[in-house]
Design a protein around this motif. Structure first.
Motif, mmCIF file in Angstrom:
data_model
loop_
_atom_site.group_PDB
_atom_site.id
_atom_site.type_symbol
_atom_site.label_atom_id
_atom_site.label_comp_id
_atom_site.label_asym_id
_atom_site.label_seq_id
_atom_site.Cartn_x
_atom_site.Cartn_y
_atom_site.Cartn_z
ATOM 1 N N ALA A 192 0.706 -1.158 -0.107
ATOM 2 C CA ALA A 192 0.036 -0.050 -0.005
ATOM 3 C C ALA A 192 0.535 1.297 -0.130
ATOM 4 O O ALA A 192 1.869 1.058 0.464
ATOM 5 N N PRO A 193 0.555 2.177 -0.893
ATOM 6 C CA PRO A 193 1.594 3.507 -0.714
ATOM 7 C C PRO A 193 1.277 4.451 0.474
ATOM 8 O O PRO A 193 0.253 4.163 1.136
ATOM 9 N N LYS A 194 2.466 5.047 0.927
ATOM 10 C CA LYS A 194 2.531 5.954 1.569
ATOM 11 C C LYS A 194 2.789 7.495 1.354
ATOM 12 O O LYS A 194 3.673 7.233 0.317
ATOM 13 N N GLU A 195 2.742 8.318 2.181
ATOM 14 C CA GLU A 195 2.987 9.762 1.650
ATOM 15 C C GLU A 195 4.525 9.920 1.550
ATOM 16 O O GLU A 195 4.935 10.484 0.898
ATOM 17 N N SER A 196 4.974 8.905 2.588
ATOM 18 C CA SER A 196 6.591 9.129 2.572
ATOM 19 C C SER A 196 7.158 8.369 1.188
ATOM 20 O O SER A 196 8.615 8.622 1.111
ATOM 21 N N ASP A 197 6.475 7.777 0.447
ATOM 22 C CA ASP A 197 6.881 7.101 -0.877
ATOM 23 C C ASP A 197 7.314 8.251 -1.795
ATOM 24 O O ASP A 197 7.932 8.008 -2.801
ATOM 25 N N PHE A 198 6.707 9.497 -1.460
ATOM 26 C CA PHE A 198 6.763 10.648 -2.690
ATOM 27 C C PHE A 198 7.594 11.656 -1.966
ATOM 28 O O PHE A 198 7.930 11.809 -0.949
ATOM 29 N N GLU A 199 8.194 12.357 -2.975
ATOM 30 C CA GLU A 199 8.958 13.571 -2.540
ATOM 31 C C GLU A 199 8.852 14.775 -3.716
ATOM 32 O O GLU A 199 8.425 14.397 -5.073
ATOM 33 N N VAL A 200 8.978 15.900 -3.328
ATOM 34 C CA VAL A 200 9.049 17.025 -4.507
ATOM 35 C C VAL A 200 10.376 17.254 -4.753
ATOM 36 O O VAL A 200 11.217 17.539 -4.017
ATOM 37 N N ARG A 201 10.577 17.602 -6.024
ATOM 38 C CA ARG A 201 11.441 17.912 -6.715
ATOM 39 C C ARG A 201 11.463 19.318 -7.479
ATOM 40 O O ARG A 201 10.385 19.339 -8.096
ATOM 41 N N SER A 202 12.311 20.067 -7.372
ATOM 42 C CA SER A 202 12.322 21.351 -8.082
ATOM 43 C C SER A 202 13.550 21.536 -9.242
ATOM 44 O O SER A 202 14.622 20.932 -8.898
#
Length: 226
Positions: free
Chosen positions: A17-27
Motif C-alpha cells: 500500500a502506498p504511503k505519503e513518505s513514498d513521494f517527494e517534491v523535486r524542483s
C-alpha cells in the motif's frame, strides 16, 4: 523565459500500500520558449488521480485493498447518483450472499473495477450468458491478500463472457460518447461527482486516500488557478 518547475516523484518502487513518505517534491529550473515558430506552452490546471497509476510505481504487480464505502457514501449513491440500492461491503461477511440478496434474479452485466472477492461474488451470481467487463482491479494493486479466482465451472456452464476493457480501444466512438454524456449531464440523467484537493503538495495524500476510502467521487488535484 525561465521558471522553477516542481514535480512529485516516487522515492523508490512502491510494493504494498502506498504511503505519503513514498513521494517527494523535486524542483528544477526550466527554460520556456515558443521557438521554433508554431510551438505552444501548455499549463496544467488539474491532475487526475487514478488507482491504476500504482501499477506503474511497482517493481511487480499483485493484490488486496479496497476503498471503503461508508454509510454516507451509501446514501449519496442512492440519493444523488440515482442507484436503486447500495451497501458497505465492509459490513457484509459474505459477499456472495449479499449480492444474492440485492440481485435475487441474478446479474446479467457486471462492470468490474475491483477484482478480488467482489469479482468472485459477482460471477457466482451471474445469469446464463452474463457478461463481465473488467476495467480495473483496485483490490489487487497493493500487494496484500490474494488475487481473484472466480469459479471457472460457473463461467463454463453459464457461458459467461469475461473481457478486459480499455477506453483506448473505443476512441473511434469518443465523439458519440461525448455527445451522449453531455446530454445526460445536462438533463441530470448522469451526475458528475468530483473530490478536489488543492495544490501540488496534496498529490501524495490524495493518491494514498484512494486506497483507504479517503475520497468521494473522482479524485482530482488542482495544481494551478484557472
Amino acid at each position: 523565459m525561465e521558471l522553477t518547475n516542481r514535480t512529485i516523484v516516487t522515492r523508490n518502487y512502491i510494493d504494498g500500500a502506498p504511503k505519503e513518505s513514498d513521494f517527494e517534491v523535486r524542483s528544477r529550473v526550466v527554460s520556456l520558449s515558443r521557438e521554433p515558430a508554431g510551438s505552444v506552452i501548455v499549463r496544467s490546471l488539474y491532475v487526475s488521480i487514478d488507482p491504476y497509476q500504482l501499477t506503474r510505481m511497482k517493481s511487480d504487480s499483485s493484490s488486496q485493498s479496497y476503498s471503503s464505502l461508508e454509510p454516507c457514501s451509501v446514501e449519496l449513491m442512492k440519493e444523488k447518483l440515482g442507484f436503486d440500492d447500495a451497501f458497505n461491503y465492509k459490513e457484509e461477511p459474505d459477499l456472495k450472499a449479499t449480492l444474492k440478496k440485492y440481485f435475487p434474479e441474478g446479474i446479467d452485466v457486471y462492470f468490474d473495477n475491483v477484482g478480488g472477492e467482489m469479482l468472485e461474488a459477482a460471477v457466482d451470481n451471474m445469469n446464463a450468458f452474463g457478461r463481465v467487463a473488467v476495467c480495473g482491479v483496485i483490490s489487487e494493486y497493493t500487494g496484500k491478500g490474494r488475487k481473484a479466482a472466480p469459479d471457472m465451472m460457473d463461467v463454463i456452464f453459464r457461458r459467461i463472457t469475461i473481457r478486459g476493457f480499455l477506453a483506448a480501444d473505443f476512441m473511434c466512438v469518443f465523439p458519440d460518447f461525448m455527445s451522449a454524456a453531455c446530454e445526460h449531464l445536462g438533463s441530470g440523467k448522469m451526475v458528475s461527482l468530483e473530490d478536489i484537493s488543492i495544490g501540488l503538495d496534496s498529490i501524495p495524500s490524495a493518491f494514498v486516500g484512494l486506497f483507504d476510502g479517503g475520497n468521494l467521487g473522482k479524485k482530482i488535484v488542482q495544481i494551478a488557478a484557472e
